[in-house]
Design a protein around this motif. Structure first.
Motif, short mmCIF file in Angstrom:
data_model
loop_
_atom_site.label_atom_id
_atom_site.label_comp_id
_atom_site.label_asym_id
_atom_site.label_seq_id
_atom_site.Cartn_x
_atom_site.Cartn_y
_atom_site.Cartn_z
N PRO A 548 15.03 36.92 43.23
CA PRO A 548 14.17 36.46 42.14
C PRO A 548 13.76 34.99 42.26
O PRO A 548 12.70 34.60 41.76
CB PRO A 548 15.01 36.70 40.89
CG PRO A 548 15.93 37.82 41.27
CD PRO A 548 16.23 37.60 42.72
N GLN A 557 5.24 33.59 40.68
CA GLN A 557 5.70 33.42 39.30
C GLN A 557 5.16 32.07 38.82
O GLN A 557 5.69 31.02 39.18
CB GLN A 557 7.23 33.48 39.22
CG GLN A 557 7.86 32.98 37.95
CD GLN A 557 7.43 33.70 36.69
OE1 GLN A 557 6.34 33.42 36.16
NE2 GLN A 557 8.25 34.62 36.22
N ASN A 563 11.23 32.75 35.63
CA ASN A 563 12.34 33.65 35.92
C ASN A 563 13.57 33.32 35.09
O ASN A 563 14.38 34.20 34.78
CB ASN A 563 12.66 33.63 37.42
CG ASN A 563 11.66 34.44 38.22
OD1 ASN A 563 10.73 35.04 37.66
ND2 ASN A 563 11.81 34.45 39.53
N TRP A 583 17.35 43.91 39.11
CA TRP A 583 16.61 42.83 38.45
C TRP A 583 15.18 43.27 38.14
O TRP A 583 14.66 43.02 37.04
CB TRP A 583 16.60 41.59 39.35
CG TRP A 583 15.70 40.48 38.86
CD1 TRP A 583 16.01 39.52 37.94
CD2 TRP A 583 14.33 40.25 39.24
NE1 TRP A 583 14.92 38.69 37.72
CE2 TRP A 583 13.88 39.11 38.51
CE3 TRP A 583 13.45 40.87 40.13
CZ2 TRP A 583 12.59 38.60 38.65
CZ3 TRP A 583 12.17 40.37 40.26
CH2 TRP A 583 11.75 39.25 39.53
N THR A 587 13.98 43.64 34.22
CA THR A 587 12.92 42.81 33.64
C THR A 587 11.72 43.64 33.20
O THR A 587 11.12 43.36 32.15
CB THR A 587 12.48 41.73 34.65
OG1 THR A 587 12.19 42.34 35.91
CG2 THR A 587 13.58 40.69 34.84
#
Length: 849
Positions: A548, A557, A563, A583, A587
């Motif tokens: 991530p 991102q 994150n 993950w 999410t």
């Protein structure tokens, strides 16, 4: 596109693009000095990709390696032949130049432009010649140009690291908290020669009204405002004929008017008795009447829908509503915000627009808000919305910034507004114009005061110029100065009691359960992030191992601490993920659960709350974002949750305060909820009366308490039924669920669930599903059966094949219940079965916290 006359000859062949000035990498200098083939309409980035000079801008960290493109000036050039003809006028027409450009014809400067959001037309009779002609457009480098203007005139507050508010260029091309930074240049709409004689139709604004007769019937009124231009040889009056055709064709009504000598405008009114009215989806049909306008030999064609629009913002006992009415009937808005569907605008096709309309209709959406940091979209979107009954709220293009009100900028803003208000005036789907996105709020709360130093910041546009343009050109739509906006002097612009509200403390700072603390009149922005589909993400992110917080993941991102906010967001709801795959699922699941929670709460407040507009439906590139549908067209779990939360008939279980609690509350404070109620929202034209069965169950399906509920809900109304205490009172919150099911499956209400705890606090079976896959025509039937209570079952089929699609998802199953979905685009049954996940499997045998 806009209405292009039949006399228009596009000049789209033989273009080259060269780098005029800028930090061109050494390996590309020779090619770009000589020129590479260019596509028109097109964009510099795409031409460089096609020439093999840069890689896919979306892939990996190519964004940073390609920043030089926005720092470079680009020159587009072509040669075209012109044969002598009979036309008395030859105009060079550019429907879209991005952005600061110098236009040359045969070596002579025709004009300089400052605005990508408007059309330009120049009389070039004196510059054209028989035979070969050269056309060149040189674009200033957008990033240095914006910076230079800020240094010259003074920087103004904005949210971006670039000075995007100095130019009339798509704001999000400079990057956004979901958008890639690809500010570039190009001829992004058609360019060519319009050769005409006599008269041309410069514009048509076919405005509509509906008059209700004393007998209850409805007559349509079409007022066609026609503007013409004459050539030098035409001086007398010009007849104007307006024809109105039935939606199915056939019978036509014609009215003739005239443009007097020496004038350029005429207004022709056509009345249609017993008109068929145009309605939003869920309220009626969408009949579209053909309109043809003839002025001498020039012809304009279009379509209109007869309907009226109003928005009630008058003060009431609770503040001030934002209540939309179409044809006098209230419309409860179930909306989505819309951003440009591709970072490179020439990649947005009618097919992409049609897919988005399908996504919206499938998710029970009835309104798009076209956001002010993007563009005035091509007519394809508005045409498709007209046909589908999707309402459109169009922002003027001002977003999250202060804007200069200099004479030069104001002239561009007015020209842009007049151009687009005229162009979009035929579309019945367009019901709201909005002055700006968050600028009025920003002026109040974002510390602009000291940075502005007393300078104007754009308010003159929102209060005077833009409403003035609408009053002149199209007073048939509602205008809001801003979003959010409270419709009153000396009110905070984002006050939940008045008008429209944006809710962004959820996502940025607080848990999603805070949605329940708000009782807004209308929510025009709110949202929660999650990654795109696995196949979309891994197509562009190649970190080894995938993480991530990997470098390429963070390129995709764009939200500040995004994150980290994702991680904070699942705390208390879902367990910490053990793998990157977990993950991804965690999410995505948390995004869906957060939005479902907020939407169900706000819809349960109907009619106090009259609508919600989710941020956002779509993505402009592969990115971790608030979107419900990712850039590759995969419907995220959020889309499925939104479909259910936006169902026209919604059953939701909500906390409510009894009369005793309300009586005991301190003055001015909301009462504490002390009851659990079934709230039914009936956004259909038919009332409902029927029964529901409410049970409290153990996870193995054992019924612990049961009651029957009789309910009656008016059309476009709500009803609240308090659940019996023995059903609503959990004996063991970690091992029980309340389930309320309509006894008539055809009623249109889905089963409502109330969990005693969040997933992280439940003793759920981590493996509660049996999955079978069978071949069927066109794909596979995937059947999922629950052996124990299973929350939010989803098939992430794109993991098997990026082309795979599934027609359902985010279904909760009690023990013994099944669901069957159809999967297309994938051929491996065993692999498909392995894509099925649910919230339970994140526990992986762990004890509840």
């Amino acid at each position: 596109m806009t209405h292009v006359p039949t006399t228009f000859r596009p000049l789209h062949e033989g273009w080259t693009v060269t780098a005029v000035d800028g930090p061109v990498p050494p390996e590309a200098r020779a090619a770009l000095a000589a020129g590479v083939p260019a596509v028109v309409p097109g964009e510099a980035h795409l031409d460089l990709v096609a020439a093999g000079l840069v890689a896919d801008p979306f892939d990996g960290d190519n964004e940073s390696a390609q920043q030089w493109i926005g720092d470079t000036a680009w020159r587009y050039a072509t040669t075209f032949d012109l044969a002598p003809g009979d036309a008395t006028r030859h105009d060079l027409v550019a429907y879209g130049l991005d952005t600061v450009a110098t236009v040359e014809l045969n070596g002579v400067v025709v004009a300089t432009t400052q605005n990508m959001h408007r059309t330009y037309r120049w009389d070039v009779r004196g510059l054209l010649r028989a035979g070969a002609n050269t056309l060149a457009v040189t674009f200033a480098a957008p990033v240095p140009e914006a910076l230079a203007r800020a240094e010259r005139d003074g920087a103004l507050p904005r949210v971006n690291h670039h000075e995007y508010n100095q130019l009339r260029k798509m704001a999000c091309s400079f990057g956004w908290d979901w958008g890639i930074d690809v500010a570039g240049a190009g001829i992004w709409k058609p360019v060519g020669i319009d050769a005409w004689s006599g008269v041309r139709i410069a514009s048509v604004r076919p405005l509509v009204d509906v008059v209700t007769r004393p007998d209850g019937g409805h007559d349509g009124v079409l007022t066609a405002h026609v503007e013409i231009e004459r050539d030098d040889m035409t001086r007398g009056e010009v007849p104007v004929e307006v024809t109105l055709a039935e939606p199915e064709g056939g019978w036509a009504l014609r009215v003739v008017g005239v443009v007097p000598a020496g004038e350029s405008r005429a207004t022709v009114t056509v009345g249609k008795e017993d008109v068929r009215r145009w309605w939003p989806v869920g309220h009626g049909e969408q009949p579209l009447y053909g309109v043809e306008v003839r002025a001498a030999d020039a012809v304009w064609t279009g379509r209109v829908g007869f309907r009226t629009v109003e928005v009630d913002t008058a003060d009431d006992a609770a503040g001030a509503p934002f209540a939309l009415r179409v044809n006098g009937e209230p419309v409860l808005v179930r909306g989505v915000n819309w951003i440009p569907d591709h970072a490179f605008l020439t990649k947005v096709t009618r097919e992409r627009y049609a897919r988005a309309i399908d996504d919206a209709r499938g998710a029970n959406v009835n309104l798009f808000r076209v956001w002010g940091g993007g563009i005035y979209e091509n007519d394809d979107l508005y045409d498709l919305a007209d046909e589908a009954g999707i309402l459109l709220w169009q922002d003027f293009l001002f977003a999250c910034a202060a804007y200069s009100e200099s004479a030069e900028m104001a002239a561009e803003v007015e020209a842009e507004a007049r151009d687009n208000v005229t162009r979009l005036s035929p579309h019945p789907s367009l019901v709201i114009w909005n002055g700006n996105n968050e600028n009025t709020w920003g002026r109040t709360d974002w510390g602009w005061g000291g940075r502005l130093g007393g300078r104007p910041w754009g308010d003159g546009y929102y209060r005077d110029l833009l409403p003035g343009v609408l009053a002149d050109l199209d007073p048939t739509r509602f205008y809001s100065p801003a979003s959010p906006y409270s419709f009153g002097e000396y009110r905070h612009p984002n006050d939940e009691r008045f008008g429209t509200m944006h809710v962004w403390d959820v996502w940025n700072r607080v848990d999603y359960t805070v949605y329940r603390d708000y009782a807004p009149r209308f929510v025009s922005e709110f949202g929660f992030q999650a990654p795109p589909a696995w196949s979309t993400l891994t197509r562009v992110v190649h970190d080894e191992p995938l993480d991530p917080f990997g470098p390429q993941m963070l390129v995709h991102q764009k939200a500040t601490l995004g994150n980290t906010k994702l991680e904070r967001g699942w705390q208390g709801h879902l367990p910490d993920p053990a793998t990157v795959e977990d993950w991804h699922w965690t999410t995505q699941l948390n995004q869906a659960q957060a939005i479902r929670f907020g939407v169900q709460h706000w819809r349960s407040l109907t009619p106090h709350t009259t609508g919600t507009i989710l941020w956002q439906l779509n993505d402009s590139w592969p990115v971790v974002s608030w979107a419900a549908v990712d850039h590759d067209g995969h419907r995220k779990p959020l889309w499925h949750a939104l479909r259910d939360a936006y169902a026209p008939r919604l059953a939701t279980i909500q906390p409510r305060a009894s009369q005793a609690a309300r009586d005991a509350a301190w003055e001015g404070l909301p009462p504490e909820p002390d009851q659990t109620a079934l709230v039914l929202v009936n956004d259909t034209a038919a009332p409902f009366a029927g029964t529901f069965t409410a049970t409290r169950q153990a996870f193995d399906g054992t019924v612990l308490a049961k009651a029957g509920l009789e309910v009656a809900v008016p059309a476009r109304g709500t009803a609240t039924v308090v659940l019996p205490a023995d059903v609503a009172a959990f004996g063991d919150r970690a091992r029980e669920v309340v389930v309320v099911t309509p006894d008539d499956a055809a009623a249109g209400f889905a089963t409502a669930y109330l969990d005693g705890a969040d997933v992280v606090g439940q003793a759920l079976d981590p493996a509660p599903l049996r999955v079978t896959v069978e071949p069927v025509a066109g794909g596979h039937a995937l059947t999922v059966t629950a052996t124990s209570y299973a929350r939010d079952v989803m098939a992430l089929v794109d993991v098997v094949d990026p082309r795979a699609r599934v027609d359902g998802g985010m279904v909760t199953l009690t023990a013994g219940r099944s669901v069957t979905w159809t999967v297309t685009g994938a051929d491996d049954p065993a692999a498909l079965a392995a894509t099925v996940r649910c919230a339970n499997d994140l526990l992986d045998g762990r004890n509840p916290q």
